[in-house]
Design an enzyme around this catalytic site. Structure first.
Site, PDB file in Angstrom:
ATOM      1  CB  SER A 257      64.339  -6.489 -15.180  1.00  0.00           C
ATOM      2  OG  SER A 257      64.877  -7.676 -15.046  1.00  0.00           O
TER       3      SER A 257
ATOM      4  CE  LYS B 250      61.418  -6.128 -17.125  1.00  0.00           C
ATOM      5  NZ  LYS B 250      60.009  -6.664 -16.963  1.00  0.00           N
TER       6      LYS B 250
ATOM      7  CG  HIS C  34      65.786  -6.992 -19.923  1.00  0.00           C
ATOM      8  ND1 HIS C  34      64.616  -8.086 -19.090  1.00  0.00           N
ATOM      9  CD2 HIS C  34      66.844  -7.283 -19.133  1.00  0.00           C
ATOM     10  CE1 HIS C  34      65.344  -8.456 -18.029  1.00  0.00           C
ATOM     11  NE2 HIS C  34      66.583  -8.247 -17.839  1.00  0.00           N
ATOM     12  CG  ASN C  35      61.116  -9.194 -19.811  1.00  0.00           C
ATOM     13  OD1 ASN C  35      61.956  -8.649 -19.415  1.00  0.00           O
ATOM     14  ND2 ASN C  35      59.960  -9.537 -19.522  1.00  0.00           N
TER      15      ASN C  35
ATOM     16  CD  GLU D 105      64.088 -13.040 -18.151  1.00  0.00           C
ATOM     17  OE1 GLU D 105      64.264 -11.942 -17.726  1.00  0.00           O
ATOM     18  OE2 GLU D 105      63.184 -13.746 -17.682  1.00  0.00           O
TER      19      GLU D 105
HETATM   20  P1  NDP Z   1      50.031  -7.968  -9.930  1.00  0.00           P
HETATM   21  O1  NDP Z   1      50.398  -7.862 -11.604  1.00  0.00           O
HETATM   22  O2  NDP Z   1      49.593  -9.182  -9.627  1.00  0.00           O
HETATM   23  O3  NDP Z   1      48.830  -6.842  -9.664  1.00  0.00           O
HETATM   24  C1  NDP Z   1      48.152  -6.809  -8.453  1.00  0.00           C
HETATM   25  C2  NDP Z   1      48.176  -5.363  -8.146  1.00  0.00           C
HETATM   26  O4  NDP Z   1      47.279  -4.579  -8.704  1.00  0.00           O
HETATM   27  C3  NDP Z   1      47.396  -5.404  -6.709  1.00  0.00           C
HETATM   28  O5  NDP Z   1      47.953  -4.138  -6.032  1.00  0.00           O
HETATM   29  C4  NDP Z   1      45.929  -4.893  -7.275  1.00  0.00           C
HETATM   30  O6  NDP Z   1      45.280  -4.410  -6.415  1.00  0.00           O
HETATM   31  C5  NDP Z   1      46.294  -3.939  -8.206  1.00  0.00           C
HETATM   32  N1  NDP Z   1      45.054  -3.720  -9.380  1.00  0.00           N
HETATM   33  C6  NDP Z   1      44.783  -4.654 -10.278  1.00  0.00           C
HETATM   34  N2  NDP Z   1      43.639  -4.290 -10.798  1.00  0.00           N
HETATM   35  C7  NDP Z   1      43.421  -2.933 -10.257  1.00  0.00           C
HETATM   36  C8  NDP Z   1      42.597  -1.879 -10.548  1.00  0.00           C
HETATM   37  N3  NDP Z   1      41.613  -2.093 -11.497  1.00  0.00           N
HETATM   38  N4  NDP Z   1      42.656  -0.760 -10.145  1.00  0.00           N
HETATM   39  C9  NDP Z   1      43.532  -0.584  -9.032  1.00  0.00           C
HETATM   40  N5  NDP Z   1      44.284  -1.433  -8.899  1.00  0.00           N
HETATM   41  C10 NDP Z   1      44.448  -2.854  -9.416  1.00  0.00           C
HETATM   42  O7  NDP Z   1      51.152  -7.470  -9.059  1.00  0.00           O
HETATM   43  P2  NDP Z   1      52.798  -7.724  -9.124  1.00  0.00           P
HETATM   44  O8  NDP Z   1      53.448  -7.110  -8.248  1.00  0.00           O
HETATM   45  O9  NDP Z   1      53.237  -9.126  -9.268  1.00  0.00           O
HETATM   46  O10 NDP Z   1      53.046  -6.817 -10.424  1.00  0.00           O
HETATM   47  C11 NDP Z   1      52.775  -5.372 -10.576  1.00  0.00           C
HETATM   48  C12 NDP Z   1      53.328  -4.876 -12.046  1.00  0.00           C
HETATM   49  O11 NDP Z   1      54.583  -5.037 -12.131  1.00  0.00           O
HETATM   50  C13 NDP Z   1      52.492  -5.662 -13.032  1.00  0.00           C
HETATM   51  O12 NDP Z   1      52.558  -4.893 -14.128  1.00  0.00           O
HETATM   52  C14 NDP Z   1      53.626  -6.747 -13.711  1.00  0.00           C
HETATM   53  O13 NDP Z   1      53.653  -7.132 -14.796  1.00  0.00           O
HETATM   54  C15 NDP Z   1      54.893  -6.001 -13.197  1.00  0.00           C
HETATM   55  N6  NDP Z   1      56.171  -6.581 -13.006  1.00  0.00           N
HETATM   56  C16 NDP Z   1      55.869  -7.764 -12.004  1.00  0.00           C
HETATM   57  C17 NDP Z   1      57.273  -8.546 -11.937  1.00  0.00           C
HETATM   58  C18 NDP Z   1      57.346  -9.612 -11.153  1.00  0.00           C
HETATM   59  O14 NDP Z   1      58.313 -10.448 -10.705  1.00  0.00           O
HETATM   60  N7  NDP Z   1      56.022 -10.042 -10.461  1.00  0.00           N
HETATM   61  C19 NDP Z   1      58.517  -8.357 -12.418  1.00  0.00           C
HETATM   62  C20 NDP Z   1      58.607  -6.955 -13.201  1.00  0.00           C
HETATM   63  C21 NDP Z   1      57.442  -6.101 -13.515  1.00  0.00           C
HETATM   64  P3  NDP Z   1      44.182  -5.032  -5.236  1.00  0.00           P
HETATM   65  O15 NDP Z   1      45.220  -5.555  -4.148  1.00  0.00           O
HETATM   66  O16 NDP Z   1      43.499  -3.992  -4.775  1.00  0.00           O
HETATM   67  O17 NDP Z   1      43.774  -6.234  -6.115  1.00  0.00           O
END
Ligand code: NDP
Length: 476
Positions: free
Chosen positions: A128, A182, A185-186, A189
């Site tokens: 988080s 988690k 927690h959400n 939130e």
């Molecule tokens: P995203 O959820 O937008 O995911 C994008 C990433 O996933 C890119 O690196 C992308 O690769 C990769 N990806 C998607 N599909 C595939 C696939 N089939 N095979 C391999 N790689 C893949 O990124 P975030 O950084 O926002 O979040 C990452 C995780 O963290 C998510 O699960 C999210 O829910 C969680 N999270 C996010 C928070 C936030 O504030 N954003 C907070 C806490 C948790 P490519 O570059 O090749 O497209």
């Protein structure tokens, strides 16, 4: 050189986590499906520490020291399964796959069980704090085996937020425990944000204050027992003026709240577990209601109350009353969330320590607050506390707030300002403390139409009344 840990999935979260590891002196292997992200990361931030970029899965795995620690930060859902299937065949027994995405805990349980059969530790980890947290110190909630935590914990604790020198990271419990916590927690939130929203709405539409004035009220509150990140940013948002129009920012934003789904999961799972998280549920429903523009348009302009003012005595104490109502409702929302954590822990055999969860939420995450120290203390002094409401400190706070709380809820109802969070919280408090509930009548109705039987207050056993006949009572 080998990497101590690796991160695959280098969007905002993965990139910042990788940088956080590197900044703490841990050589980190980095990998992403689309190679340009990996190259960009090293080009932009390569001087922050030791990054070992990998373009293929094989290269990535080969660059990790053993047992391998591989953090997956990809889009939650199907992509996580795809990435696991890509890497698992390349790993050895004892290696660890850490899923830091927002996975549903049931998926985490499934993945953990399947990888355990292959000798691989799967560590579903709640993270988080958004992208800033990932870079500067998030709150980290790892599940999985105790053995995996022994190898991973020190690294995660190193990059986690610290409060009074204590890392905001601890082993939550086996398999899906981390993602479950988690999720709750959400949910909390959501409730916290909704309650703050209601307080603002009341100060504005009952108290007659302007957004800039309300920002000051929140700033003052942030110096007291409500001190928290969410109250702090609320003041910032309310004080902000839209550059294009010169109007308060809050007046130019569409009033339709969005959600990504973890709040909804919390409520769905609470229903399955039979835990009354009414405050969290109202927060989820309130967002949903706000988004139904069609329904709102169809009903807008329907009659409201005639009166829209407070007498001057009530007006003078209104902000104080709202502070009390907000604090009391917040206590209830957390009590409900912690009840859910304890129920989940019992259902799945996780042995989660609730006080430890309050401890790791004190920093790094969105709900970080001074208040969490009180929760930690409550469970510390009484680990078997049935509900936070029964803790001495919280009981006193609720008792002290209740007059104000009731005034606020009744005033809101009279003046037509919706306060689903405040009123659900008050109903929960009154429901739990009631000597007798109308549930007795409901049992009677159920027995009447469906012979569902009932228990008596004065005798053991189950009973049924022959409602359609001579109303004799028989033992069921
Ligand atoms: P995203 O959820 O937008 O995911 C994008 C990433 O996933 C890119 O690196 C992308 O690769 C990769 N990806 C998607 N599909 C595939 C696939 N089939 N095979 C391999 N790689 C893949 O990124 P975030 O950084 O926002 O979040 C990452 C995780 O963290 C998510 O699960 C999210 O829910 C969680 N999270 C996010 C928070 C936030 O504030 N954003 C907070 C806490 C948790 P490519 O570059 O090749 O497209």
């Amino acid at each position: 050189q080998q990497a101590r840990i690796g991160v695959t999935g280098l969007a905002v979260m993965g990139r910042n986590l990788a940088r956080n590891f590197a900044r703490h002196g841990h050589p980190v292997a980095v990998h992403n499906r689309t190679v340009s992200r990996t190259r960009d990361l090293v080009a932009q931030y390569g001087d922050e520490g030791v990054f070992l970029p990998a373009e293929t899965a094989e290269q990535f795995v080969a660059s990790l020291e053993r047992p391998r620690r591989l953090v997956v930060m990809v889009k939650a859902g199907q992509p996580t399964d795809e990435v696991i299937e890509e890497f698992a065949p390349l790993l050895d027994r004892g290696d660890m796959i850490v899923d830091g995405g927002n996975a549903h805990f049931a998926d985490t349980r499934r993945r953990e069980a399947s990888l355990r059969e292959r000798g691989i530790h799967f560590v579903g980890t709640g993270i988080s704090g958004g992208e800033e947290g990932a870079l500067h110190g998030p709150s980290i909630m790892p599940g999985g085996s105790a053995e995996s935590y022994a190898a991973l914990g020190p690294l995660l604790e190193d990059i986690a937020a610290k409060v009074d020198g204590v890392p905001c990271c601890t082993h939550v419990g086996p398999d899906g425990a981390g993602h479950f916590v988690k999720m709750v927690h959400n949910g909390i939130e959501y409730a916290d944000m909704q309650l703050i929203g209601e307080a603002y709405d009341l100060l504005r539409h009952v108290g007659g204050q302007k957004p800039g004035e309300i920002a000051e009220v929140f700033r003052t509150w942030n110096g007291g027992r409500l001190e928290s990140y969410l109250v702090e940013i609320t003041a910032e948002v309310l004080a902000h003026t839209d550059a294009a129009t010169g109007r308060p920012f809050v007046d130019v934003v569409q009033d339709q709240a969005e959600q990504k789904g973890t709040g909804r999961w919390t409520v769905q799972i609470a229903l399955d577990l039979g835990v009354p998280v009414s405050g969290i549920a109202e927060a989820v429903f309130a967002r949903s209601l706000s988004g139904h523009a069609d329904l709102r348009a169809a009903v807008r302009g329907m009659p409201g109350p005639g009166e829209t003012w407070l007498d001057s005595a009530a007006h003078d104490r209104f902000a104080d009353d709202v502070e009390q109502a907000l604090y009391a409702s917040k206590i209830v929302a957390y009590a409900q969330g912690f009840h859910q954590i304890q129920a989940g822990s019992a259902e799945y055999g996780w042995s989660i320590e609730p006080g430890a969860m309050a401890t790791i939420w004190r920093g790094g995450c969105i709900i970080r607050a001074r208040f969490l120290d009180r929760i930690r203390a409550a469970y510390e002094s009484r680990p078997d506390l049935p509900t936070l409401l029964a803790d001495d400190y919280f009981a006193e706070a609720l008792g002290g707030a209740q007059d104000s709380w009731r005034r606020v809820v009744s005033t809101a109802a009279q003046l037509g300002v919706p306060v689903p969070g405040f009123s659900a919280a008050l109903a929960y408090y009154d429901g739990l403390r009631a000597e007798r509930l109308p549930a007795a009548l409901i049992q009677g109705q159920r027995d009447f139409f469906g012979a569902h039987t009932y228990r008596r207050v004065d005798r053991e056993g189950s009973f049924h009344t022959m409602w359609g006949e001579d109303r004799r009572e028989v033992e069921a």
